[in-house]
Scaffold this motif. Structure first.
Motif, PDB file in Angstrom:
ATOM      1  N   VAL A   1       0.975  -1.200  -0.316  1.00 47.11           N
ATOM      2  CA  VAL A   1       0.174  -0.099  -0.376  1.00 47.11           C
ATOM      3  C   VAL A   1       0.756   1.078   0.128  1.00 47.11           C
ATOM      4  O   VAL A   1       1.881   1.229   0.569  1.00 47.11           O
ATOM      5  N   ARG A   2       0.866   1.884  -0.921  1.00 45.92           N
ATOM      6  CA  ARG A   2       1.163   3.760  -0.958  1.00 45.92           C
ATOM      7  C   ARG A   2       0.368   4.243  -0.530  1.00 45.92           C
ATOM      8  O   ARG A   2      -0.661   4.867  -1.255  1.00 45.92           O
ATOM      9  N   ASN A   3       0.844   5.744  -0.049  1.00 44.81           N
ATOM     10  CA  ASN A   3       0.402   6.934   0.332  1.00 44.81           C
ATOM     11  C   ASN A   3       1.468   7.906   0.255  1.00 44.81           C
ATOM     12  O   ASN A   3       2.624   7.883   0.575  1.00 44.81           O
ATOM     13  N   ILE A   4       1.145   8.774  -0.536  1.00 42.18           N
ATOM     14  CA  ILE A   4       1.596   9.831  -0.792  1.00 42.18           C
ATOM     15  C   ILE A   4       0.919  11.488  -0.409  1.00 42.18           C
ATOM     16  O   ILE A   4      -0.492  11.732  -0.485  1.00 42.18           O
ATOM     17  N   GLY A   5       1.863  12.662  -0.083  1.00 45.81           N
ATOM     18  CA  GLY A   5       0.826  13.362   0.204  1.00 45.81           C
ATOM     19  C   GLY A   5       1.938  14.655   0.710  1.00 45.81           C
ATOM     20  O   GLY A   5       2.766  14.819   0.728  1.00 45.81           O
ATOM     21  N   PHE A   6       1.097  15.822   1.617  1.00 46.67           N
ATOM     22  CA  PHE A   6       1.485  17.465   1.763  1.00 46.67           C
ATOM     23  C   PHE A   6       1.340  17.370   2.956  1.00 46.67           C
ATOM     24  O   PHE A   6      -0.205  16.793   3.224  1.00 46.67           O
ATOM     25  N   GLU A   7       1.768  18.068   4.151  1.00 46.28           N
ATOM     26  CA  GLU A   7       1.374  18.850   5.176  1.00 46.28           C
ATOM     27  C   GLU A   7       1.812  20.090   5.496  1.00 46.28           C
ATOM     28  O   GLU A   7       3.119  20.008   4.881  1.00 46.28           O
ATOM     29  N   GLY A   8       0.644  20.950   5.681  1.00 47.45           N
ATOM     30  CA  GLY A   8       1.610  22.866   5.747  1.00 47.45           C
ATOM     31  C   GLY A   8       1.198  23.060   6.426  1.00 47.45           C
ATOM     32  O   GLY A   8      -0.055  22.424   7.390  1.00 47.45           O
ATOM     33  N   LEU A   9       2.088  23.727   7.506  1.00 49.69           N
ATOM     34  CA  LEU A   9       1.347  24.579   8.382  1.00 49.69           C
ATOM     35  C   LEU A   9       2.367  26.084   8.425  1.00 49.69           C
ATOM     36  O   LEU A   9       3.283  26.219   7.673  1.00 49.69           O
ATOM     37  N   LEU A  10       1.336  27.084   8.146  1.00 50.16           N
ATOM     38  CA  LEU A  10       1.628  28.294   8.424  1.00 50.16           C
ATOM     39  C   LEU A  10       0.949  29.606   9.385  1.00 50.16           C
ATOM     40  O   LEU A  10      -0.356  29.375  10.339  1.00 50.16           O
ATOM     41  N   THR A  11       1.604  30.162  10.426  1.00 51.94           N
ATOM     42  CA  THR A  11       1.112  30.943  11.104  1.00 51.94           C
ATOM     43  C   THR A  11       1.969  32.523  11.054  1.00 51.94           C
ATOM     44  O   THR A  11       2.872  32.687  10.451  1.00 51.94           O
TER      45      THR A  11
ATOM     46  N   VAL B   1      -1.593  41.570  13.189  1.00 50.91           N
ATOM     47  CA  VAL B   1      -1.152  42.611  14.164  1.00 50.91           C
ATOM     48  C   VAL B   1      -0.039  42.054  15.634  1.00 50.91           C
ATOM     49  O   VAL B   1      -0.824  40.881  16.182  1.00 50.91           O
ATOM     50  N   ASP B   2       0.692  42.836  16.288  1.00 47.47           N
ATOM     51  CA  ASP B   2       0.976  43.146  16.941  1.00 47.47           C
ATOM     52  C   ASP B   2       0.951  44.361  17.395  1.00 47.47           C
ATOM     53  O   ASP B   2       2.564  44.230  17.666  1.00 47.47           O
ATOM     54  N   ARG B   3       0.190  44.922  18.734  1.00 51.84           N
ATOM     55  CA  ARG B   3       0.299  45.798  19.062  1.00 51.84           C
ATOM     56  C   ARG B   3       0.233  45.787  20.325  1.00 51.84           C
ATOM     57  O   ARG B   3       0.094  44.860  20.700  1.00 51.84           O
ATOM     58  N   LYS B   4       0.399  46.950  21.565  1.00 54.95           N
ATOM     59  CA  LYS B   4       0.029  46.974  22.511  1.00 54.95           C
ATOM     60  C   LYS B   4      -1.873  46.684  23.079  1.00 54.95           C
ATOM     61  O   LYS B   4      -1.404  45.804  24.798  1.00 54.95           O
ATOM     62  N   SER B   5      -2.042  47.027  22.818  1.00 55.87           N
ATOM     63  CA  SER B   5      -3.384  47.315  23.553  1.00 55.87           C
ATOM     64  C   SER B   5      -4.528  46.065  22.095  1.00 55.87           C
ATOM     65  O   SER B   5      -5.423  45.698  22.849  1.00 55.87           O
ATOM     66  N   VAL B   6      -4.121  45.636  21.289  1.00 60.57           N
ATOM     67  CA  VAL B   6      -4.905  44.967  19.923  1.00 60.57           C
ATOM     68  C   VAL B   6      -3.648  43.898  19.327  1.00 60.57           C
ATOM     69  O   VAL B   6      -2.620  44.218  19.185  1.00 60.57           O
ATOM     70  N   GLY B   7      -4.450  42.537  19.021  1.00 61.66           N
ATOM     71  CA  GLY B   7      -3.706  41.297  18.511  1.00 61.66           C
ATOM     72  C   GLY B   7      -4.059  40.868  17.448  1.00 61.66           C
ATOM     73  O   GLY B   7      -5.378  40.751  17.805  1.00 61.66           O
ATOM     74  N   PHE B   8      -3.725  40.455  16.197  1.00 66.25           N
ATOM     75  CA  PHE B   8      -4.321  38.887  15.457  1.00 66.25           C
ATOM     76  C   PHE B   8      -3.661  38.311  14.714  1.00 66.25           C
ATOM     77  O   PHE B   8      -3.182  39.007  14.492  1.00 66.25           O
ATOM     78  N   ASP B   9      -3.652  36.911  14.961  1.00 70.26           N
ATOM     79  CA  ASP B   9      -3.444  35.946  14.598  1.00 70.26           C
ATOM     80  C   ASP B   9      -3.483  34.830  13.907  1.00 70.26           C
ATOM     81  O   ASP B   9      -5.301  34.949  13.667  1.00 70.26           O
ATOM     82  N   LEU B  10      -3.544  34.956  13.020  1.00 66.18           N
ATOM     83  CA  LEU B  10      -3.514  33.303  12.137  1.00 66.18           C
ATOM     84  C   LEU B  10      -2.569  32.172  12.101  1.00 66.18           C
ATOM     85  O   LEU B  10      -1.814  32.388  11.826  1.00 66.18           O
ATOM     86  N   THR B  11      -3.625  31.159  11.923  1.00 69.41           N
ATOM     87  CA  THR B  11      -2.980  29.509  11.679  1.00 69.41           C
ATOM     88  C   THR B  11      -3.536  28.776  10.628  1.00 69.41           C
ATOM     89  O   THR B  11      -4.873  29.033  11.015  1.00 69.41           O
TER      90      THR B  11
ATOM     91  N   THR C   1      -7.632  18.159   3.949  1.00 66.12           N
ATOM     92  CA  THR C   1      -7.810  19.065   5.890  1.00 66.12           C
ATOM     93  C   THR C   1      -6.911  19.917   5.386  1.00 66.12           C
ATOM     94  O   THR C   1      -6.241  19.842   4.835  1.00 66.12           O
ATOM     95  N   VAL C   2      -7.578  21.037   6.079  1.00 63.54           N
ATOM     96  CA  VAL C   2      -7.501  22.163   5.934  1.00 63.54           C
ATOM     97  C   VAL C   2      -8.184  22.571   7.828  1.00 63.54           C
ATOM     98  O   VAL C   2      -9.634  22.404   7.365  1.00 63.54           O
ATOM     99  N   ALA C   3      -7.500  23.115   8.381  1.00 62.21           N
ATOM    100  CA  ALA C   3      -7.263  23.984   9.560  1.00 62.21           C
ATOM    101  C   ALA C   3      -7.802  25.180   9.484  1.00 62.21           C
ATOM    102  O   ALA C   3      -6.305  25.851   9.774  1.00 62.21           O
ATOM    103  N   LEU C   4      -8.131  26.969   9.908  1.00 64.71           N
ATOM    104  CA  LEU C   4      -7.729  27.797   9.813  1.00 64.71           C
ATOM    105  C   LEU C   4      -8.349  28.766  10.925  1.00 64.71           C
ATOM    106  O   LEU C   4      -9.804  28.097  11.579  1.00 64.71           O
TER     107      LEU C   4
END
Length: 347
Positions: A84-94, A98-108, A188-191
């Motif tokens: 049996v053969r399995n071929i694939g890709f896995e990726g992770l982006l973080t 936005v990185d400020r003192k009072s507000v921040g926004f991150d994405l994975t 599969t994708v997880a955001l």
């Protein structure tokens, strides 16, 4: 063997039931895998990217193979496949957008894809059931059926019917079973976006989950139509031709094909929404002995977007018997929505 009870001379006693034939010729699975990839930091270390490619080959893979009924005890015996053969890709982006003192926004963003293929059956005979097959050159346990090739409302009454006379028949089915598609998600994708407010003491995050490239068996719909006669395709004159054709094919056509109820299961689910607030130190000073405190509110399985017409593309009845991984819903329940409120206090 499995445990059971038996009535012996009017007395209930413990018993063992012979449920599976052993195979002394079984050999251990052997797996070799090649992986390559890279990690990269971008935009002044505000983002990271990880990408991996893998090529995995398993020899002597174990399978619960169908055996002749003359064995008596069980319809399946564990055997070794060829390869049996399995071929694939896995990726992770973080990314810290936005990185400020009072507000921040991150994405994975986490994504993967897998291509499964049975290279060789070895000493195992092809495994053929009503809707699945194990055949060299195809992925393991794909869905198979005689596909509905089309339909035509010949008399214009808006209702499809089957007739043995080809000139009057309105639902057409292939002569032989062919592969419909994968039984397991290929993609599969997880955001996960996260927002921090109020001096970054309040964090709001969500998780979107996508799974695609697979088919799910709407066994509930097939059973309602074929056995109970209460499906929409049979009783509602306003049902779509697709619904009517699925009903006619499984009830009236000689093939009794289930192809109309093996549907694309692709979906996007809002898997989780959560909010967490960390109490400020100024407030903690009024609470004797409390060093930290936070309040968390989370909701799980909040919303679903899919073209699947059954109960839920994750309404799992069983694995189709003997671990072949088929996804079926049969009068099942999808993942429940639930809510959690939690208070964390540190002393």
């Amino acid at each position: 063997f499995s445990f059971a009870t038996a009535n012996v001379a009017g007395s209930v006693q413990a018993a063992l039931v012979y449920g599976l034939v052993g195979n002394p010729a079984l050999r251990p699975e052997q797996t070799t895998e090649f992986e390559t990839g890279f990690d990269s930091r971008l935009f002044g270390n505000r983002a990271t990217l990880e990408l991996t490619y893998y090529h995995k080959r398993t020899k002597e893979a174990l399978i619960a193979a169908i055996v002749p009924p003359s064995l008596g005890a069980t319809p399946r015996v564990n055997q070794n496949l060829g390869s049996v053969r399995n071929i694939g890709f896995e990726g992770l982006l973080t990314a810290q957008v936005v990185d400020r003192k009072s507000v921040g926004f991150d994405l994975t963003l986490n994504a993967s894809t897998n291509d499964n293929l049975l290279v060789s059956l070895g000493e195992v005979a092809p495994q053929i059931t009503n809707t699945t097959r194990v055949v060299a050159g195809y992925p393991l346990f794909n869905w198979y059926a005689r596909k509905i090739s089309g339909w035509e409302d010949r008399n214009g009454d808006g209702i499809l019917t089957y007739n043995a006379d080809p000139a009057r028949n309105e639902v057409f089915v292939d002569d032989s079973a062919t592969c419909i598609g994968d039984a397991r998600p290929k993609h599969t994708v997880a955001l996960t976006p996260g927002l921090e407010l109020l001096g970054r003491k309040l964090r709001i995050s969500t998780l979107f989950d996508y799974r695609g490239g697979f088919h799910w068996s709407n066994l509930t719909g097939r059973f309602r139509c074929a056995q109970r006669g209460n499906c929409r395709g049979l009783n509602d004159p306003k049902a779509s031709f697709r619904e009517q054709a699925a009903s006619v094919a499984v009830r009236d056509h000689p093939s009794r094909t289930e192809a109309g109820y093996i549907e694309k299961g692709d979906f996007v689910r809002l898997r989780e929404v959560s909010a967490s607030y960390t109490l400020p130190t100024s407030l903690l000073g009024r609470l004797n002995g409390v060093r930290s405190a936070s309040i968390n509110l989370a909701a799980r399985n909040v919303a679903l977007w899919t073209g699947y017409s059954g109960i839920d593309p994750e309404a799992f009845w069983n694995v189709g018997g003997e671990g072949n991984g088929r996804g079926q819903d049969f009068q099942s329940l999808g993942p429940p929505s639930y809510y959690i409120l939690r208070l964390n206090v540190g002393f």
